[in-house]
Write a protein that holds these residues in place. Structure first.
Motif, PDB file in Angstrom:
ATOM      1  N   MET A   1       8.648   0.499 -12.241  1.00 56.83           N
ATOM      2  CA  MET A   1       7.722   0.350 -13.299  1.00 56.83           C
ATOM      3  C   MET A   1       8.223   0.966 -14.660  1.00 56.83           C
ATOM      4  O   MET A   1       8.927   1.902 -14.382  1.00 56.83           O
ATOM      5  CB  MET A   1       6.442   1.163 -13.062  1.00 56.83           C
ATOM      6  CG  MET A   1       5.471   0.448 -12.086  1.00 56.83           C
ATOM      7  SD  MET A   1       3.935   0.577 -12.499  1.00 56.83           S
ATOM      8  CE  MET A   1       3.113   1.037 -10.769  1.00 56.83           C
ATOM      9  N   ARG A   2       7.813   0.725 -15.902  1.00 54.18           N
ATOM     10  CA  ARG A   2       8.501   1.124 -17.000  1.00 54.18           C
ATOM     11  C   ARG A   2       7.393   1.955 -17.707  1.00 54.18           C
ATOM     12  O   ARG A   2       6.110   1.934 -17.592  1.00 54.18           O
ATOM     13  CB  ARG A   2       8.734  -0.008 -18.027  1.00 54.18           C
ATOM     14  CG  ARG A   2       7.653  -0.978 -18.382  1.00 54.18           C
ATOM     15  CD  ARG A   2       8.141  -2.037 -19.300  1.00 54.18           C
ATOM     16  NE  ARG A   2       7.197  -2.774 -19.768  1.00 54.18           N
ATOM     17  CZ  ARG A   2       6.073  -2.371 -20.748  1.00 54.18           C
ATOM     18  NH1 ARG A   2       6.135  -1.348 -21.424  1.00 54.18           N
ATOM     19  NH2 ARG A   2       5.341  -3.471 -21.203  1.00 54.18           N
ATOM     20  N   ASP A  22       1.792   4.165 -16.352  1.00 60.45           N
ATOM     21  CA  ASP A  22       2.966   3.151 -16.345  1.00 60.45           C
ATOM     22  C   ASP A  22       2.298   1.794 -16.421  1.00 60.45           C
ATOM     23  O   ASP A  22       1.281   1.547 -15.749  1.00 60.45           O
ATOM     24  CB  ASP A  22       3.763   3.341 -15.130  1.00 60.45           C
ATOM     25  CG  ASP A  22       4.625   4.612 -14.962  1.00 60.45           C
ATOM     26  OD1 ASP A  22       5.524   4.819 -15.984  1.00 60.45           O
ATOM     27  OD2 ASP A  22       4.506   5.191 -14.170  1.00 60.45           O
ATOM     28  N   TRP A  23       2.998   0.893 -16.692  1.00 53.52           N
ATOM     29  CA  TRP A  23       2.389  -0.495 -16.813  1.00 53.52           C
ATOM     30  C   TRP A  23       3.570  -1.597 -16.656  1.00 53.52           C
ATOM     31  O   TRP A  23       4.459  -1.494 -17.420  1.00 53.52           O
ATOM     32  CB  TRP A  23       1.891  -0.681 -18.406  1.00 53.52           C
ATOM     33  CG  TRP A  23       1.330  -1.962 -18.334  1.00 53.52           C
ATOM     34  CD1 TRP A  23       1.627  -3.183 -19.559  1.00 53.52           C
ATOM     35  CD2 TRP A  23       0.075  -2.576 -18.247  1.00 53.52           C
ATOM     36  NE1 TRP A  23       0.965  -4.013 -19.522  1.00 53.52           N
ATOM     37  CE2 TRP A  23      -0.104  -3.881 -18.519  1.00 53.52           C
ATOM     38  CE3 TRP A  23      -0.886  -2.005 -17.337  1.00 53.52           C
ATOM     39  CZ2 TRP A  23      -1.314  -4.520 -18.219  1.00 53.52           C
ATOM     40  CZ3 TRP A  23      -2.031  -2.888 -17.141  1.00 53.52           C
ATOM     41  CH2 TRP A  23      -2.314  -4.004 -17.778  1.00 53.52           C
ATOM     42  N   ASP A  24       3.258  -2.328 -15.584  1.00 49.67           N
ATOM     43  CA  ASP A  24       4.474  -3.509 -15.464  1.00 49.67           C
ATOM     44  C   ASP A  24       3.382  -4.623 -15.331  1.00 49.67           C
ATOM     45  O   ASP A  24       3.126  -5.101 -14.077  1.00 49.67           O
ATOM     46  CB  ASP A  24       5.262  -3.185 -14.091  1.00 49.67           C
ATOM     47  CG  ASP A  24       6.158  -3.931 -13.765  1.00 49.67           C
ATOM     48  OD1 ASP A  24       6.186  -5.105 -14.331  1.00 49.67           O
ATOM     49  OD2 ASP A  24       7.219  -3.769 -13.102  1.00 49.67           O
ATOM     50  N   GLY A  26       4.636  -7.873 -15.307  1.00 46.81           N
ATOM     51  CA  GLY A  26       5.294  -8.732 -14.650  1.00 46.81           C
ATOM     52  C   GLY A  26       5.002  -8.536 -12.832  1.00 46.81           C
ATOM     53  O   GLY A  26       4.987  -9.521 -12.398  1.00 46.81           O
ATOM     54  N   GLU A  27       4.962  -7.489 -12.599  1.00 50.35           N
ATOM     55  CA  GLU A  27       4.708  -7.106 -11.042  1.00 50.35           C
ATOM     56  C   GLU A  27       3.166  -7.047 -10.846  1.00 50.35           C
ATOM     57  O   GLU A  27       2.869  -7.073  -9.584  1.00 50.35           O
ATOM     58  CB  GLU A  27       5.365  -5.865 -10.709  1.00 50.35           C
ATOM     59  CG  GLU A  27       6.874  -6.143 -10.479  1.00 50.35           C
ATOM     60  CD  GLU A  27       7.431  -7.065  -9.525  1.00 50.35           C
ATOM     61  OE1 GLU A  27       6.931  -6.905  -8.650  1.00 50.35           O
ATOM     62  OE2 GLU A  27       8.384  -7.514  -9.986  1.00 50.35           O
ATOM     63  N   ARG A  29       1.407  -4.578 -11.620  1.00 47.03           N
ATOM     64  CA  ARG A  29       1.208  -3.083 -11.272  1.00 47.03           C
ATOM     65  C   ARG A  29       1.092  -2.092 -12.365  1.00 47.03           C
ATOM     66  O   ARG A  29       1.490  -2.273 -13.438  1.00 47.03           O
ATOM     67  CB  ARG A  29       2.324  -2.510 -10.546  1.00 47.03           C
ATOM     68  CG  ARG A  29       2.357  -3.286  -9.138  1.00 47.03           C
ATOM     69  CD  ARG A  29       3.584  -2.287  -8.364  1.00 47.03           C
ATOM     70  NE  ARG A  29       4.339  -3.315  -7.376  1.00 47.03           N
ATOM     71  CZ  ARG A  29       5.383  -3.049  -7.007  1.00 47.03           C
ATOM     72  NH1 ARG A  29       6.281  -1.941  -7.485  1.00 47.03           N
ATOM     73  NH2 ARG A  29       5.929  -3.964  -6.167  1.00 47.03           N
ATOM     74  N   THR A  30       0.209  -0.958 -12.106  1.00 44.17           N
ATOM     75  CA  THR A  30       0.079   0.018 -13.134  1.00 44.17           C
ATOM     76  C   THR A  30      -0.153   1.258 -12.326  1.00 44.17           C
ATOM     77  O   THR A  30      -0.403   1.140 -11.034  1.00 44.17           O
ATOM     78  CB  THR A  30      -1.262  -0.212 -14.064  1.00 44.17           C
ATOM     79  OG1 THR A  30      -1.427   0.692 -15.157  1.00 44.17           O
ATOM     80  CG2 THR A  30      -2.467  -0.078 -13.288  1.00 44.17           C
TER      81      THR A  30
END
Length: 190
Positions: A1-2, A22-24, A26-27, A29-30
């Motif tokens: 995650m970025r 964190d926030w992704d 594309g996947e 996910r957070t």
């Protein structure tokens, strides 16, 4: 995650607002940090949540634009403000935000802050009789003297009281942002 590059909260299940750690997208996910401070719907939701649970997410969205106040910034809040503090500190390249939290349990709060690399935060332990407010006001005054801008979040009464103290010290409204996250007995605040 970025890590987030901007501080933008998300709304989960249409009723709970959180600033992601964190926030992704594309996947899908957070990563969130939640604090259960009562028996309201937000506390019930966060206490019932388990790793891997799926939920409906709306956002990120603009809620509190910290870029509106110039650095150096001082964030004053409570346990519900720690996620925002983490996002602010990670998003800044220069002159990181300084943080002061009113907390119920200093030991647990220090553990959480250490995991988020917010070890330098000032903690003031909440007292039932509001006996901790002078210490909170003294911390605020030190940042006023240093020329900081302010982000005030957390419990509505504390946010209002600190905003009044800033007015008393002559801090212009352009140097302060405020957002009440919760109020005793109220439901549905951000």
């Amino acid at each position: 995650m970025r890590p987030l590059s901007r501080v933008e909260p998300i709304i989960i299940a249409g009723r709970h607002t959180y600033t992601p750690l964190d926030w992704d997208p594309g996947e899908g996910r957070t990563r969130l940090l939640g604090y259960a401070h009562g028996d309201g719907p937000g506390s019930e939701w966060i206490l019932g949540l388990a790793v891997g649970d799926q939920c409906e997410v709306f956002g990120p969205r603009s809620s509190l634009d910290a870029d509106r106040v110039a650095p150096p910034r001082a964030l004053f809040g409570d346990e519900t403000s720690i996620g925002l503090a983490h996002a602010l500190v990670r998003a800044e390249q220069v002159s990181p935000t300084r943080c002061c939290f009113e907390v119920g349990d200093a030991d647990i709060s220090r553990q959480v802050l250490a995991r988020l690399d917010l070890d330098a935060a000032t903690l003031i332990v909440r007292r039932d009789n509001a006996g901790h407010l002078p210490a909170l006001e003294n911390a605020l005054k030190a940042f006023v003297t240093a020329g900081a801008s302010f982000v005030l979040t957390g419990q509505s009464g504390t946010v209002q009281g600190l905003r009044q103290k800033l007015r008393d010290h002559g801090v212009p409204t352009s140097r302060a942002l405020e957002k009440a996250y919760w109020a005793p007995g109220k439901r549905g605040l951000d």
